[in-house]
Design an enzyme around this catalytic site. Sequence first.
Site, mmCIF file in Angstrom:
data_model
loop_
_atom_site.group_PDB
_atom_site.id
_atom_site.type_symbol
_atom_site.label_atom_id
_atom_site.label_comp_id
_atom_site.label_asym_id
_atom_site.label_seq_id
_atom_site.Cartn_x
_atom_site.Cartn_y
_atom_site.Cartn_z
ATOM 1 N N SER A 143 42.297 12.393 72.678
ATOM 2 C CA SER A 143 43.483 13.077 72.594
ATOM 3 C C SER A 143 44.253 13.334 74.062
ATOM 4 O O SER A 143 42.963 14.188 74.765
ATOM 5 C CB SER A 143 43.731 13.431 72.098
ATOM 6 O OG SER A 143 45.179 14.319 72.571
ATOM 7 N N TYR A 157 41.562 19.579 65.280
ATOM 8 C CA TYR A 157 41.831 18.753 66.140
ATOM 9 C C TYR A 157 41.460 18.516 67.221
ATOM 10 O O TYR A 157 40.653 18.202 67.973
ATOM 11 C CB TYR A 157 43.579 18.458 65.862
ATOM 12 C CG TYR A 157 43.614 16.800 66.343
ATOM 13 C CD1 TYR A 157 43.572 15.807 65.623
ATOM 14 C CD2 TYR A 157 44.480 17.191 66.772
ATOM 15 C CE1 TYR A 157 43.286 14.300 65.860
ATOM 16 C CE2 TYR A 157 43.999 15.847 68.107
ATOM 17 C CZ TYR A 157 44.390 14.306 67.014
ATOM 18 O OH TYR A 157 44.559 13.127 67.505
#
Length: 257
Positions: A143, A157
């Site tokens: 990401s 995350y």
Amino acid sequence: MRLESKVAVITGGSSGIGRESCLLFAQEGAKIVVADVNDDGGQETVDLVTQAGGQAVYVRADVSKAADCERMVTTAEQEFEQLDILFNNAGIMHGDDGDAVSTSEEIWERTLDINLRGVFLGCKYGIPALRRAGGGAIINTASFVAVMGAATPQIAYTASKGGVLAMTRELAVIHARENIRVNALCPGPLHTELLMNYLDTDEKKQRRLVHIPMGRFGQAREMAQAALFLASDESSFMTGSEFLVDGGITSAYVTPE
Ligand code: NAD
């Protein structure tokens, strides 16, 4: 066709980036193993692939479980004889993932188990199969938050995606002479269920949107196009890279009005 006679395992294939990649890879000639924990969504992906003239099977695989990862790889070899492309894409972003103070250990562990251990286990069982096929391509979905702090705190995350990125580099170096290329796809904020469920108010969406120079969320299909490039021979001299496809978010300091 860019993936003619290739076989791909795509985790998280029931939805979002995974589903779009199943459809696009199949359109380019690959046979697909759709791996996910969402059985209905997985079967729907298989149906969409076959309706478009492609070949796909669904296997229930929780990527945080070793036996499931082993099974998804075995399925590829049993159904389609080999494995050429491993797309470790499944991931979660939990609504209770916040800053270091507020995030529980349980959320930390669940997130790391799926997002980071899942990629490790995919590689643990996938790499021997890629070797048997004479090489191949691994794509790990990281990401943009692996390279910059997110404006909305999501400590577990972000840590998991940083781990995916670091692991991708090492995998790339270790397996380069085996004709196995390993790259990380780093999407920017996308208009998929994962992020839209997390940014569940207009205010939260706006807070993220304001940082994206292009002024919009990306689409899952745009990530599938990038993954296709990483999976195909067109990226034959690329390994260990962080492939940012992010609407410019990681380049921005301030976004123009
Ligand atoms: P999505 O929620 O649409 O798809 C994720 C899929 O993973 C779902 O089908 C889900 O059932 C599956 N999944 C969840 N836990 C699993 C498990 N334990 N085992 C197997 N499958 C599991 O989300 P998406 O946006 O398509 O996300 C795909 C990947 O992209 C994720 O790794 C995510 O972190 C990453 N990503 C997303 C964004 C974004 O803005 N949406 C941005 C950067 C990175």
